[in-house]
Motif scaffolding. Structure first.
Motif, short mmCIF file in Angstrom:
data_model
loop_
_atom_site.label_atom_id
_atom_site.label_comp_id
_atom_site.label_asym_id
_atom_site.label_seq_id
_atom_site.Cartn_x
_atom_site.Cartn_y
_atom_site.Cartn_z
N GLN A 1 0.78 -1.01 0.06
CA GLN A 1 -0.13 -0.03 -0.19
C GLN A 1 0.70 1.26 -0.09
O GLN A 1 0.72 2.35 -0.58
N VAL A 2 2.05 1.22 0.86
CA VAL A 2 2.79 2.43 0.92
C VAL A 2 3.55 2.46 -0.45
O VAL A 2 3.60 3.77 -1.29
N SER B 1 0.91 4.01 -2.94
CA SER B 1 0.59 5.50 -2.46
C SER B 1 1.98 6.35 -3.05
O SER B 1 1.54 7.41 -3.61
N LEU B 2 3.04 5.80 -2.87
CA LEU B 2 4.16 6.68 -3.27
C LEU B 2 4.16 6.91 -4.58
O LEU B 2 4.62 8.13 -5.41
#
Lengths: 352, 151
Positions: A153-154, A157-158
């Protein structure tokens, strides 16, 4: 053997044989006129004594085992048979008691019980140990699962944050494309660990979700996407490459086969065949020659790399109108031991 | 894109995820009323803003406190709580007052779909989660007034 006289006060011993004297270690003078309870001691079970006394009061015969003590203080298990002796009028005149030393039998029983208890204790200990180890491993698996998903998810998102801040053009498209590929891998991870079976996942379930994602960003009046995917169990090791490949081919078809608002349809199918997993991605668009080669370049080589990793073969063809991509991938042992199919792996899988 | 913008509280300890989610909610036409990374801030922000929707992660800076946060936020009858987590196994059976869970890693489509569901439900319309594999409901939707605003 011993005889007592219930008609006298406190039911005293009135006769004993030599065997009784040598078993208990007393001389006749020492026991004559006394109650048998003189043989009892600290380890005598009071419940057994109560049962014996109740039987004597009721005038019933009884067989009972209890701990008695010798004159020298040593104990022994006394196996007794006690019975009333009646006179001709039916009155109880004597109680008769025969004794046997049961100590040997008791020792064996106690030793066996001890051994049994010890064994049970050890098994219990071992089980608690294994249970604790399993709980630890399960907690670890959940922790790692949680971290993998959170990191995906990170990463996604990045990519998307950077894409938002990038002006329209090739770089922005590339970042969005990467976020979508990560999305495809994310779907695999979400499905792998949600079902409880961490070794395999169902290709159809993935395809359903994946097609929904694909269609969500489309003008569906213009481009129709249909998928016919059999319920096929695929090993975790194969899941990610297969997902990437399907994503790449379908996205390519949707994005590049229909330039200038050209309407069309994309068909994705997957079946198990004797040779393994057979997938077909077809569109009725402009075809390989008609498309601009540039944007499809990376997607195409990605697909070929993945197919090579899966030890499969891929064939691209222009079918006028459109493009047809056929892929054949052998299934590995884990995929094959599925309850969905019962076919054993053939020798053809051995080839590199 | 959306008829009525929803006022949304984001409870998420990963700054990057929270920021991207904020952008996404903005794209979808909603308003982020606040972002909280720990349980105390989340509960305080909830009381201060009384949001329409709260997205709540289970793992926050102060530990797995998202369940408490969900319970506290759903005490406000105006707020619809939705978990958003990679750790759905920690959600209690009663869902701590939340209506459902978006599984991480999520896609934009699933977030949009979940919000559409919540908006429909708040408006008293028949809402469906069909085709939203990454969004799971707490139970069959209740028919009661639980999630429609009082007063």
């Amino acid at each position: 053997m011993v005889l007592t006289d219930p008609r006298q006060h406190d039911n005293p011993i009135v006769w004993a044989n030599e065997a009784f004297l040598s078993l208990t270690g007393y001389a006749w003078e020492e026991i004559s006129g006394r109650n048998c309870r003189m043989l009892q001691g600290p380890e005598t079970d009071p419940r057994a004594v109560r049962r014996l006394r109740d039987a004597v009061i009721a005038g019933r015969p009884i067989e009972i085992e209890l701990v008695n003590y010798r004159k020298d203080g040593t104990s022994f298990w006394n196996g007794m048979t006690v019975a009333p002796v009646h006179d001709e009028t039916g009155q109880i005149v004597h109680f008769y008691s025969a004794q046997a030393d049961m100590t040997g039998k008791y020792r064996t029983e106690v030793a066996m019980k001890d051994a049994h208890d010890e064994l049970e204790r050890r098994v219990g200990e071992q089980t608690a140990h294994l249970r604790a180890a399993l709980e630890q491993k399960t907690a670890l698996l959940h922790e790692v699962d949680h971290r993998v998903k959170n990191n995906l998810q990170v990463i996604s998102s990045l990519m998307l944050l950077k894409a938002r801040r990038t002006p329209r053009g090739e770089a922005k498209d590339a970042l969005q494309g990467m976020a979508e590929r990560i999305g495809a891998l994310s779907t695999v991870h979400r499905m792998l660990y949600s079902t409880g079976d961490v070794t395999r996942f169902d290709l159809r379930e993935f395809a359903d979700d994946f097609v929904s994602e694909l269609v969500a960003g489309l003008d569906t009046d213009r481009t129709a996407v249909s998928a016919e995917i059999d319920s096929i169990a695929v090993s975790a090791a194969m899941a990610a490459p297969l997902a990437l490949m399907l994503h790449e081919l379908a996205t390519n078809a949707v994005r590049h086969a229909f330039p200038d608002s050209r309407p069309g349809r994309v068909t994705i199918s997957a079946q198990r065949s004797d040779d393994g997993l057979r997938m077909l991605i077809e569109d009725d668009g402009v075809g390989l020659a008609g498309g601009t080669p540039n944007p499809a370049g990376f997607g195409r080589s990605l697909v070929e790399m993945v197919v090579r990793q899966l030890r499969g073969v891929i064939a691209w063809s222009d079918v006028a109108p459109g493009t047809r991509v056929e892929i054949l991938v052998p299934l590995d042992a884990i995929s094959l031991q599925s309850p969905i199919t019962d076919r054993a792996p053939g020798p053809e899988w051995a080839s590199p | 894109m959306t008829e009525t913008p929803l006022r949304i509280l984001v409870v998420e300890d990963e700054v990057l995820i929270a920021l991207e989610l904020e952008c996404l909610l903005d794209d979808l036409g909603h308003i982020t009323v606040g972002v909280a990374g720990n349980s105390a801030d989340a509960i305080a922000l909830g009381q201060a803003t009384s949001p329409d929707v709260a997205f709540v992660d289970i793992h926050l800076i102060d530990g797995p406190t998202g369940v408490e946060v969900a319970r506290a936020l759903s005490a406000d009858p105006h707020t619809t709580v939705v978990f958003m987590t990679a750790n759905a196994k920690r959600i209690p059976d009663d869902f701590a007052g939340a209506v459902g869970v978006i599984a991480k890693p999520y896609s934009e489509r699933v977030v949009a779909g979940a919000l559409r569901y919540v908006a429909d439900r708040r408006a008293g319309l028949a809402a469906t989660v069909e085709g939203l594999d990454g969004f799971r409901l707490a139970s069959a939707p209740e028919t009661g007034e639980r999630h429609t605003p009082v007063r």
